[in-house]
Design an enzyme around this catalytic site. Structure first.
Site, mmCIF file in Angstrom:
data_model
loop_
_atom_site.group_PDB
_atom_site.id
_atom_site.type_symbol
_atom_site.label_atom_id
_atom_site.label_comp_id
_atom_site.label_asym_id
_atom_site.label_seq_id
_atom_site.Cartn_x
_atom_site.Cartn_y
_atom_site.Cartn_z
ATOM 1 N N GLN A 130 0.615 -1.022 0.290
ATOM 2 C CA GLN A 130 -0.355 0.174 0.223
ATOM 3 C C GLN A 130 0.557 1.605 0.201
ATOM 4 O O GLN A 130 1.615 1.172 0.914
ATOM 5 C CB GLN A 130 -0.993 0.262 1.214
ATOM 6 C CG GLN A 130 -1.862 -0.993 1.249
ATOM 7 C CD GLN A 130 -3.094 -0.996 2.147
ATOM 8 O OE1 GLN A 130 -2.983 -1.760 2.811
ATOM 9 N NE2 GLN A 130 -3.552 0.426 2.116
ATOM 10 N N SER A 163 4.705 -5.821 2.421
ATOM 11 C CA SER A 163 3.518 -6.047 2.735
ATOM 12 C C SER A 163 2.132 -6.718 2.241
ATOM 13 O O SER A 163 2.571 -7.729 1.624
ATOM 14 C CB SER A 163 3.310 -5.502 3.406
ATOM 15 O OG SER A 163 2.070 -4.134 4.279
ATOM 16 N N LEU A 164 1.298 -5.897 2.019
ATOM 17 C CA LEU A 164 -0.148 -6.689 0.972
ATOM 18 C C LEU A 164 0.993 -7.164 -0.518
ATOM 19 O O LEU A 164 0.733 -7.719 -0.619
ATOM 20 C CB LEU A 164 -0.739 -5.109 0.695
ATOM 21 C CG LEU A 164 -1.230 -6.186 -0.450
ATOM 22 C CD1 LEU A 164 -2.802 -6.762 -0.318
ATOM 23 C CD2 LEU A 164 -1.897 -4.859 -1.574
ATOM 24 N N ARG A 185 -9.256 -8.858 4.094
ATOM 25 C CA ARG A 185 -8.676 -8.445 5.320
ATOM 26 C C ARG A 185 -7.839 -6.965 5.572
ATOM 27 O O ARG A 185 -7.842 -5.962 6.598
ATOM 28 C CB ARG A 185 -6.725 -8.662 4.591
ATOM 29 C CG ARG A 185 -5.150 -8.266 5.563
ATOM 30 C CD ARG A 185 -4.528 -8.698 4.632
ATOM 31 N NE ARG A 185 -3.185 -8.411 4.859
ATOM 32 C CZ ARG A 185 -2.094 -7.067 4.794
ATOM 33 N NH1 ARG A 185 -2.969 -6.406 3.764
ATOM 34 N NH2 ARG A 185 -1.384 -7.239 5.328
ATOM 35 N N HIS A 212 0.533 -3.579 11.028
ATOM 36 C CA HIS A 212 1.708 -4.281 11.409
ATOM 37 C C HIS A 212 2.125 -3.684 12.566
ATOM 38 O O HIS A 212 2.898 -4.321 13.370
ATOM 39 C CB HIS A 212 2.484 -4.385 10.700
ATOM 40 C CG HIS A 212 3.286 -4.819 8.749
ATOM 41 N ND1 HIS A 212 2.546 -5.940 8.538
ATOM 42 C CD2 HIS A 212 2.270 -3.882 7.654
ATOM 43 C CE1 HIS A 212 2.548 -6.147 7.315
ATOM 44 N NE2 HIS A 212 2.089 -4.734 6.709
ATOM 45 N N GLN A 242 2.024 -12.260 9.867
ATOM 46 C CA GLN A 242 2.307 -11.116 9.055
ATOM 47 C C GLN A 242 1.412 -9.818 9.346
ATOM 48 O O GLN A 242 2.238 -8.520 9.344
ATOM 49 C CB GLN A 242 2.309 -10.981 7.453
ATOM 50 C CG GLN A 242 3.034 -9.911 6.429
ATOM 51 C CD GLN A 242 2.050 -9.338 5.943
ATOM 52 O OE1 GLN A 242 0.965 -9.346 5.498
ATOM 53 N NE2 GLN A 242 2.476 -8.894 4.390
#
Length: 304
Positions: A10, A89-90, A114, A198, A247
């Site tokens: 993102q 991340s994503l 999510r 996170h 994660q």
């Protein structure tokens, strides 16, 4: 020559990110059409036209970035040899689709859920994220622990040497920023995000997402997959599944991930997704690495 494919997270999204190059765009349009079918609304129209505020809502951003990244991945020439994949991340979901671990439609529905759960986890709560520049990782951790009190503020993205992102409750982040500057940080920049990714505040989202992740098939990867939680290559589907869940509330060890790839002998990287954020981070981690941002038309022309 072998290539490592890297997928952004993102922050790389923008309206019109489906238009890159005549060789790529049909693949992106096809991926967006598949994603729209999986979600039951026209994701492609949102990506193409915006509005930006709607695209930037986490539950829209995540499937949009995944679809565009996989469309770009599918546009790679058949003779390109892939040696490993990783995602920031994503972007880890994109990497898992590329490696054949997750079905594309399953992944689209997972990241949509999510995003919804991440937003719900902090509904009514004042939260924030900030990028801290010029301070080593341990110093950022120490300062966050010192100022947190009974609130949450944590180092959550270890992006490259001297760049760490912190996240948590707004008051705690606002206490951390001057303390980090006093500790020697060169800059501390608040980030325009809607959820504190996170950090521990995301644990309720992970608990809710668990059932959805457990219901989806995870296959053995076709290429080595380097995951955010450890920064290491993982091949066991059940371990991949477990780490994908943790994660959500664990730091992104991006510096460690890229260094592990370099230590494994990797030298050439392809950024498969909009923008070139990942490319910039890779060069800061390993200056000698070659990184090609495929969303840049000129890069595509010179590479292909």
């Amino acid at each position: 020559m072998k290539y490592v494919c890297l997928f952004p997270g993102q922050g790389s999204q923008h309206p019109g990110m489906d238009t890159i190059h005549p060789r790529i765009d049909p693949h992106i349009q096809a991926a967006l059409a598949e994603a729209s079918d999986a979600l039951g609304f026209d994701l492609g129209k949102l990506v193409s036209e915006g509005p930006e505020e709607e695209l930037n809502q986490t539950h829209n951003t995540q499937p949009a970035l995944l679809a565009v990244s996989i469309g770009l991945w599918r546009a790679l020439p058949e003779n390109v040899e892939i040696s490993a994949v990783a995602g920031h991340s994503l972007g880890e979901y994109s990497a898992l689709v590329a490696a054949g671990v997750l079905d594309f439609s399953d992944a689209i529905r997972l990241v949509r859920r999510r995003g919804e759960l991440m937003q719900e986890a902090v509904a009514g709560m004042e939260t924030a994220m900030a990028a801290i520049l010029g301070l080593d990782d341990d110093a950022v951790r120490r300062v966050c622990a010192t100022v947190a009190g009974d609130e949450v503020v944590e180092a959550v993205n270890f992006n490259c040497p001297g760049q760490v992102v912190i996240a948590g409750q707004r008051a705690a982040v606002e206490r951390a920023i001057p303390a980090l500057k006093e500790a020697g940080a060169r800059r501390a920049m608040p980030l325009p995000v809607s959820v504190p990714s996170h950090c521990a505040l995301m644990k309720p989202a992970a608990e809710e997402l668990s059932a959805a992740i457990e219901s989806v098939a995870f296959k053995t990867p076709q290429y080595p997959v380097y995951q955010n939680v450890t920064g290491e290559s993982v091949s066991d589907p059940e371990r991949i599944r477990a780490q994908l869940l943790s994660q959500l509330y664990s730091p992104v060890l991006w510096s460690k991930t890229i260094q592990a790839l370099v230590d494994a002998g990797e030298t050439v990287f392809l950024e498969c997704g909009p923008g070139k954020v990942v490319s910039g981070l890779v060069k800061k981690i390993q200056r000698s690495a070659e990184i090609i941002a495929l969303s840049q038309a000129e890069s595509w022309e010179s590479w292909v």
